[in-house]
Design a protein around this motif. Structure first.
Motif, PDB file in Angstrom:
ATOM      1  N   VAL A   1       0.892  -1.167   0.000  1.00 27.97           N
ATOM      2  CA  VAL A   1       0.000   0.000   0.000  1.00 27.97           C
ATOM      3  C   VAL A   1       0.923   1.209   0.000  1.00 27.97           C
ATOM      4  CG1 VAL A   1      -1.709   1.334   1.273  1.00 27.97           C
ATOM      5  CG2 VAL A   1      -1.878  -1.158   1.215  1.00 27.97           C
ATOM      6  N   MET A   2       0.850   2.024  -1.065  1.00 28.68           N
ATOM      7  CA  MET A   2       1.801   3.125  -1.251  1.00 28.68           C
ATOM      8  C   MET A   2       1.061   4.430  -1.502  1.00 28.68           C
ATOM      9  SD  MET A   2       4.540   1.135  -3.717  1.00 28.68           S
ATOM     10  CE  MET A   2       3.260   0.510  -4.824  1.00 28.68           C
ATOM     11  N   GLU A   3       1.643   5.530  -1.037  1.00 32.18           N
ATOM     12  CA  GLU A   3       0.984   6.820  -1.205  1.00 32.18           C
ATOM     13  C   GLU A   3       0.793   7.161  -2.675  1.00 32.18           C
ATOM     14  OE1 GLU A   3       1.083  11.490   0.152  1.00 32.18           O
ATOM     15  OE2 GLU A   3       2.886  10.271   0.477  1.00 32.18           O
ATOM     16  N   GLU A   4       1.814   6.990  -3.469  1.00 32.75           N
ATOM     17  CA  GLU A   4       1.725   7.396  -4.873  1.00 32.75           C
ATOM     18  C   GLU A   4       1.282   6.247  -5.779  1.00 32.75           C
ATOM     19  OE1 GLU A   4       1.849  10.437  -4.960  1.00 32.75           O
ATOM     20  OE2 GLU A   4       3.015  10.871  -3.174  1.00 32.75           O
TER      21      GLU A   4
ATOM     22  N   GLN B   1      -0.710 -12.488   4.087  1.00 29.82           N
ATOM     23  CA  GLN B   1      -0.581 -12.049   5.469  1.00 29.82           C
ATOM     24  C   GLN B   1       0.226 -10.767   5.630  1.00 29.82           C
ATOM     25  OE1 GLN B   1      -1.550 -13.178   8.793  1.00 29.82           O
ATOM     26  NE2 GLN B   1      -3.145 -13.928   7.429  1.00 29.82           N
ATOM     27  N   HIS B   2       1.087 -10.457   4.672  1.00 30.85           N
ATOM     28  CA  HIS B   2       2.033  -9.356   4.842  1.00 30.85           C
ATOM     29  C   HIS B   2       1.797  -8.247   3.820  1.00 30.85           C
ATOM     30  CE1 HIS B   2       4.169 -12.694   6.846  1.00 30.85           C
ATOM     31  NE2 HIS B   2       4.641 -11.732   7.632  1.00 30.85           N
ATOM     32  N   THR B   3       1.822  -6.991   4.325  1.00 34.12           N
ATOM     33  CA  THR B   3       1.651  -5.825   3.461  1.00 34.12           C
ATOM     34  C   THR B   3       2.648  -4.750   3.852  1.00 34.12           C
ATOM     35  OG1 THR B   3      -0.722  -6.254   3.199  1.00 34.12           O
ATOM     36  CG2 THR B   3       0.062  -4.036   2.654  1.00 34.12           C
ATOM     37  N   TRP B   4       3.410  -4.291   2.887  1.00 33.63           N
ATOM     38  CA  TRP B   4       4.265  -3.112   3.091  1.00 33.63           C
ATOM     39  C   TRP B   4       3.412  -1.860   2.953  1.00 33.63           C
ATOM     40  CZ3 TRP B   4       8.726  -4.501   4.940  1.00 33.63           C
ATOM     41  CH2 TRP B   4       9.414  -5.621   4.465  1.00 33.63           C
ATOM     42  N   ILE B   5       3.548  -0.927   3.879  1.00 36.37           N
ATOM     43  CA  ILE B   5       2.839   0.355   3.821  1.00 36.37           C
ATOM     44  C   ILE B   5       3.909   1.451   3.733  1.00 36.37           C
ATOM     45  CG2 ILE B   5       1.178   1.876   4.952  1.00 36.37           C
ATOM     46  CD1 ILE B   5       0.053  -0.575   6.395  1.00 36.37           C
ATOM     47  N   ILE B   6       3.866   2.245   2.671  1.00 38.85           N
ATOM     48  CA  ILE B   6       5.004   3.099   2.335  1.00 38.85           C
ATOM     49  C   ILE B   6       4.593   4.537   2.075  1.00 38.85           C
ATOM     50  CG2 ILE B   6       6.865   3.466   0.653  1.00 38.85           C
ATOM     51  CD1 ILE B   6       6.586   0.431  -0.006  1.00 38.85           C
ATOM     52  N   ASP B   7       5.274   5.462   2.724  1.00 43.77           N
ATOM     53  CA  ASP B   7       5.253   6.875   2.346  1.00 43.77           C
ATOM     54  C   ASP B   7       6.686   7.227   1.962  1.00 43.77           C
ATOM     55  OD1 ASP B   7       5.002   9.585   1.986  1.00 43.77           O
ATOM     56  OD2 ASP B   7       3.752   9.893   3.755  1.00 43.77           O
TER      57      ASP B   7
ATOM     58  N   ALA C   1       9.225   6.714   5.110  1.00 51.51           N
ATOM     59  CA  ALA C   1       8.532   5.974   6.164  1.00 51.51           C
ATOM     60  C   ALA C   1       8.012   4.650   5.607  1.00 51.51           C
ATOM     61  CB  ALA C   1       7.386   6.794   6.735  1.00 51.51           C
ATOM     62  N   ILE C   2       8.374   3.558   6.278  1.00 51.95           N
ATOM     63  CA  ILE C   2       8.009   2.214   5.823  1.00 51.95           C
ATOM     64  C   ILE C   2       7.505   1.414   7.018  1.00 51.95           C
ATOM     65  CG2 ILE C   2       8.808   0.097   4.698  1.00 51.95           C
ATOM     66  CD1 ILE C   2      11.234   1.737   3.665  1.00 51.95           C
ATOM     67  N   ALA C   3       6.401   0.702   6.830  1.00 54.21           N
ATOM     68  CA  ALA C   3       5.900  -0.204   7.868  1.00 54.21           C
ATOM     69  C   ALA C   3       5.531  -1.539   7.245  1.00 54.21           C
ATOM     70  CB  ALA C   3       4.687   0.406   8.570  1.00 54.21           C
ATOM     71  N   LEU C   4       5.589  -2.578   8.048  1.00 52.78           N
ATOM     72  CA  LEU C   4       5.137  -3.894   7.610  1.00 52.78           C
ATOM     73  C   LEU C   4       3.964  -4.322   8.479  1.00 52.78           C
ATOM     74  CD1 LEU C   4       5.440  -6.435   5.866  1.00 52.78           C
ATOM     75  CD2 LEU C   4       6.967  -7.342   7.623  1.00 52.78           C
ATOM     76  N   GLN C   5       2.846  -4.624   7.821  1.00 50.51           N
ATOM     77  CA  GLN C   5       1.672  -5.145   8.525  1.00 50.51           C
ATOM     78  C   GLN C   5       1.583  -6.651   8.320  1.00 50.51           C
ATOM     79  OE1 GLN C   5      -2.188  -2.981   8.838  1.00 50.51           O
ATOM     80  NE2 GLN C   5      -2.959  -4.649   7.590  1.00 50.51           N
TER      81      GLN C   5
ATOM     82  N   PRO D   1       3.948   3.649  10.203  1.00 49.28           N
ATOM     83  CA  PRO D   1       5.308   3.579  10.745  1.00 49.28           C
ATOM     84  C   PRO D   1       5.413   4.147  12.162  1.00 49.28           C
ATOM     85  CG  PRO D   1       5.335   4.362   8.476  1.00 49.28           C
ATOM     86  CD  PRO D   1       3.913   4.393   8.925  1.00 49.28           C
ATOM     87  N   GLY D   2       4.783   5.274  12.412  1.00 48.98           N
ATOM     88  CA  GLY D   2       4.876   5.903  13.717  1.00 48.98           C
ATOM     89  C   GLY D   2       4.059   5.223  14.792  1.00 48.98           C
TER      90      GLY D   2
END
Length: 264
Positions: free
Chosen positions: A67-70, A80-86, A104-108, A218-219
Motif C-alpha cells: 500500500v503506497m501513497e503514490e 498475510q504481509h503488506t508493506w505500507i510506504i510513504d 517511512a516504511i511499515a510492515l503489517q 510507521p509511527g
C-alpha cells in the motif's frame, strides 16, 4: 541493537531512497511538481523514492503486498504481509527546502504493524521499531516517551490542514482549546517525524485526523514500542485505517483526549 533480517531489508530500502531524496533536495528548484489537491503536491522526487523502496522490498520479499501513497495498492500472494510506504512524508517541506521530511516504511502482518522505519536523510536520523523489540534511534539509543504528567508542561504536536479540507473548522476549535492548556503546540509538516520525535521524548503528545494508512503505520508501532499510548478520537486503540490519532504517555494521552472530546 541487532537488526533482524527483515528490518535490515527495510533500513536498506530507506537509506537508498533517502540518498535519492538528498540529491533532489539539493536541486529542488529543478523538480517537476504536480498538484493532487489543496496544498497536496507530488514531485518527481516522491515518485523516484517510492520506486526505489518498492524495488528493494519486492526483490527481498516478492510475495508481500504493498500500500503506497503514490503507487496505490499492489496485491501479493502471501496473504498475510503488506508493506505500507510513504516515500516522502513532508513533501511541502521538501519543496520549500525545509529539512524536515522522511522516508517511512511499515510492515503489517495480519492486522498488526510488526516493523517500521522512519528515516530523515537530511538530519541522518534513523528510527526503527519491531514488535516486542523496542524502538531505537540509530540502533544505539532505546527510545522512551517523555515522562511529563501535566499538559501545562507539555509540548504537543499536530498537523494543521489547509483550509477548505474536511473538518478544518473542528481543527481550529481544537487548537483554541488545546493551546491555553499546554506549554506549546508545534507543527513540523511531517507526521512520521512527529511520531518519531514523540517516541524519542522530544514531543510530549500529539493529535491529528484526516490521516492515511501510510501516515500512521510507521509511527504507530514506534510510539507503542517506546511505551506510549495511541488511540483514536473516541479513545479506541489506534488503527492504521481510521485516520485519527491521539498519542503520548498514558497520563498525557488521557488528558489530551479529554480536552479534545470537549470540543464540538
Amino acid at each position: 541493537m541487532a537488526r533482524s533480517a527483515l528490518l535490515t531489508v527495510m533500513v536498506n530500502a530507506a537509506f537508498k531512497a533517502g540518498k535519492s531524496l538528498s540529491r533532489d533536495f539539493n536541486e529542488v528548484e529543478n523538480l517537476q511538481v504536480s498538484r493532487k489537491g489543496p496544498a497536496d503536491f507530488v514531485s518527481k522526487a516522491d515518485l523516484r523514492a517510492e520506486q526505489i523502496v518498492y524495488d528493494e522490498l519486492r526483490k527481498a520479499r516478492p510475495t508481500y503486498a504493498f500500500v503506497m501513497e503514490e503507487g496505490g495498492e499492489v496485491s501479493g500472494t502471501d496473504g498475510q504481509h503488506t508493506w505500507i510506504i510513504d516515500p516522502l512524508d513532508g513533501t511541502t517541506n521538501f519543496l520549500h527546502s525545509i529539512p524536515l521530511f522522511a522516508v517511512a516504511i511499515a510492515l503489517q502482518r495480519g492486522d498488526e504493524i510488526v516493523a517500521s522505519v522512519i528515516y530523515n536523510p537530511v538530519m541522518d536520523e534513523l528510527y526503527t521499531a519491531e514488535k516486542g523489540g523496542g524502538a531505537w534511534l540509530a540502533d544505539r539509543k532505546r527510545l522512551r516517551v517523555a515522562e511529563r504528567r501535566h499538559l501545562s508542561d507539555a509540548v504537543v504536536a499536530t498537523g494543521i490542514k489547509t483550509q477548505g479540507t474536511s473538518n478544518d473548522g473542528l481543527q481550529l476549535r481544537q487548537l483554541n482549546h488545546v493551546n491555553p492548556a499546554v506549554a506549546g503546540i508545534r507543527r513540523s509538516g511531517s507526521i512520521s517525524v512527529d511520531m518519531a520525535w514523540l517516541a524519542s521524548g522530544r514531543f510530549d503528545a500529539l493529535w491529528e485526523a484526516g490521516l492515511k494508512p501510510w501516515d500512521v503505520a510507521p509511527g504507530l508501532l514506534m510510539v507503542k514500542e517506546a511505551g506510549g499510548l495511541v488511540t483514536d478520537y473516541a479513545g479506541q486503540p489506534g488503527s492504521v485505517w481510521n485516520g485519527q490519532i491521539v498519542a503520548g504517555n498514558e497520563t498525557l494521552q488521557g488528558a489530551l483526549l479529554k480536552t479534545l472530546k470537549s470540543v464540538q
